[in-house]
Design an enzyme around this catalytic site. Structure first.
Site, mmCIF file in Angstrom:
data_model
loop_
_atom_site.group_PDB
_atom_site.id
_atom_site.type_symbol
_atom_site.label_atom_id
_atom_site.label_comp_id
_atom_site.label_asym_id
_atom_site.label_seq_id
_atom_site.Cartn_x
_atom_site.Cartn_y
_atom_site.Cartn_z
ATOM 1 C CE LYS A 161 151.846 -4.415 4.268
ATOM 2 N NZ LYS A 161 151.162 -4.654 2.983
ATOM 3 N NE ARG A 215 146.700 -0.052 4.640
ATOM 4 C CZ ARG A 215 146.788 -1.273 5.142
ATOM 5 N NH1 ARG A 215 147.399 -1.496 6.266
ATOM 6 N NH2 ARG A 215 146.292 -2.283 4.491
ATOM 7 N NE ARG A 268 146.869 -12.862 1.366
ATOM 8 C CZ ARG A 268 147.164 -11.587 1.564
ATOM 9 N NH1 ARG A 268 148.403 -11.229 1.850
ATOM 10 N NH2 ARG A 268 146.258 -10.660 1.472
ATOM 11 N NE ARG A 283 143.035 -9.856 4.551
ATOM 12 C CZ ARG A 283 143.992 -8.940 4.586
ATOM 13 N NH1 ARG A 283 145.188 -9.264 5.047
ATOM 14 N NH2 ARG A 283 143.774 -7.720 4.174
ATOM 15 N NE ARG A 312 143.274 -5.276 0.794
ATOM 16 C CZ ARG A 312 143.582 -6.580 0.762
ATOM 17 N NH1 ARG A 312 142.812 -7.435 0.131
ATOM 18 N NH2 ARG A 312 144.656 -7.007 1.373
HETATM 19 P P1 AMP Z 1 145.832 -5.282 6.021
HETATM 20 O O1 AMP Z 1 145.670 -6.561 6.765
HETATM 21 O O2 AMP Z 1 147.038 -4.520 6.481
HETATM 22 O O3 AMP Z 1 145.798 -5.466 4.528
HETATM 23 O O4 AMP Z 1 144.576 -4.372 6.406
HETATM 24 C C1 AMP Z 1 143.255 -4.771 6.085
HETATM 25 C C2 AMP Z 1 142.328 -3.575 6.120
HETATM 26 O O5 AMP Z 1 142.314 -3.003 7.435
HETATM 27 C C3 AMP Z 1 142.727 -2.417 5.215
HETATM 28 O O6 AMP Z 1 142.281 -2.584 3.884
HETATM 29 C C4 AMP Z 1 142.032 -1.249 5.911
HETATM 30 O O7 AMP Z 1 140.630 -1.267 5.684
HETATM 31 C C5 AMP Z 1 142.244 -1.588 7.378
HETATM 32 N N1 AMP Z 1 143.534 -1.049 7.869
HETATM 33 C C6 AMP Z 1 144.596 -1.763 8.329
HETATM 34 N N2 AMP Z 1 145.590 -0.959 8.718
HETATM 35 C C7 AMP Z 1 145.160 0.310 8.477
HETATM 36 C C8 AMP Z 1 145.733 1.597 8.647
HETATM 37 N N3 AMP Z 1 146.975 1.759 9.126
HETATM 38 N N4 AMP Z 1 144.983 2.678 8.310
HETATM 39 C C9 AMP Z 1 143.728 2.559 7.844
HETATM 40 N N5 AMP Z 1 143.127 1.372 7.625
HETATM 41 C C10 AMP Z 1 143.834 0.250 7.949
#
Ligand code: AMP
Length: 195
Positions: free
Chosen positions: A13, A88, A127, A139, A150
């Protein structure tokens, strides 16, 4: 153009959002990036989110809905935006409908990157290697344990969001296992842009 990018962690993404930003000159709104920035700044929101994020679970809906509510009203989003990692949950998708309707906006498309789950761990490991090679920091949630959680969160809470948009005729699925360029071309096709 207003787009949502859906797909599990490691689906690509972020990479595709970066290309869409360059092509359409609209911002990428990544709730994950916003939350990581809040953690790095030591903001109260970050303190609330940090442990949840590190575990690989989702932060409360209200937190991310507020973040998106603030951003989509800003002038930089007047021409459109790419939502990456939001919505999400079904509650977030419903809240987004309300936020958009209040501003008389609509979504042009919801693109789901469909990937083979077995490949995701290898992708995230790759990555991480690339990030370390470039002198970056990996990360905290890009480890096998958090990734499993996740993915579980994705299956339980985010997969229904695809169905939500499919029912509304907005969902376009793209093969996320293809090469980066092929995925970009498929997204262009889905949003009606010629290469
Ligand atoms: P990402 O970078 O999109 O993989 O997000 C990293 C982490 O941030 C996720 O595993 C969640 O803990 C939190 N997070 C990001 N976006 C959301 C969302 N829309 N709803 C809930 N938690 C989120």
């Amino acid at each position: 153009m207003r787009l949502v990018l859906l797909g599990p962690p490691g689906a690509g993404k972020g990479t595709q959002a970066g290309r869409l930003v360059a092509k359409h000159a609209i911002p990428q709104l990544s709730t994950g990036d916003m939350l990581r920035a809040a953690v790095a700044e030591g903001a109260p929101l970050g303190a609330q989110a940090k442990e949840i994020m590190n575990r690989g679970e989702l932060v409360p809906d209200e937190l991310v809905i507020d973040l998106i509510d603030q951003r989509i009203g800003e002038p930089e989003c007047a021409r459109g935006f790419i939502l990456d990692g939001f919505p999400r949950t079904i509650a977030q998708a419903r809240a987004l409908d309300v936020l958009l309707a209040e501003r008389r906006m609509n979504l042009d498309a919801v693109i789901e990157l469909v990937v083979d789950e077995d490949a995701l761990l290898a992708r995230v490991e790759n990555r991480n290697r690339e990030t370390l090679k470039a002198g970056g920091v990996v990360r905290a949630d890009d480890n096998p344990d958090s990734l499993k959680i996740r993915l579980k969160a994705y299956r339980a809470q985010t997969a229904p969001v695809s169905a939500y948009y499919a029912e509304r005729g907005a969902l376009k699925q793209v093969d996320g296992m293809a090469s980066i360029d092929e995925v970009t071309a498929a997204i262009d096709g889905a949003v009606g842009v010629r290469a």
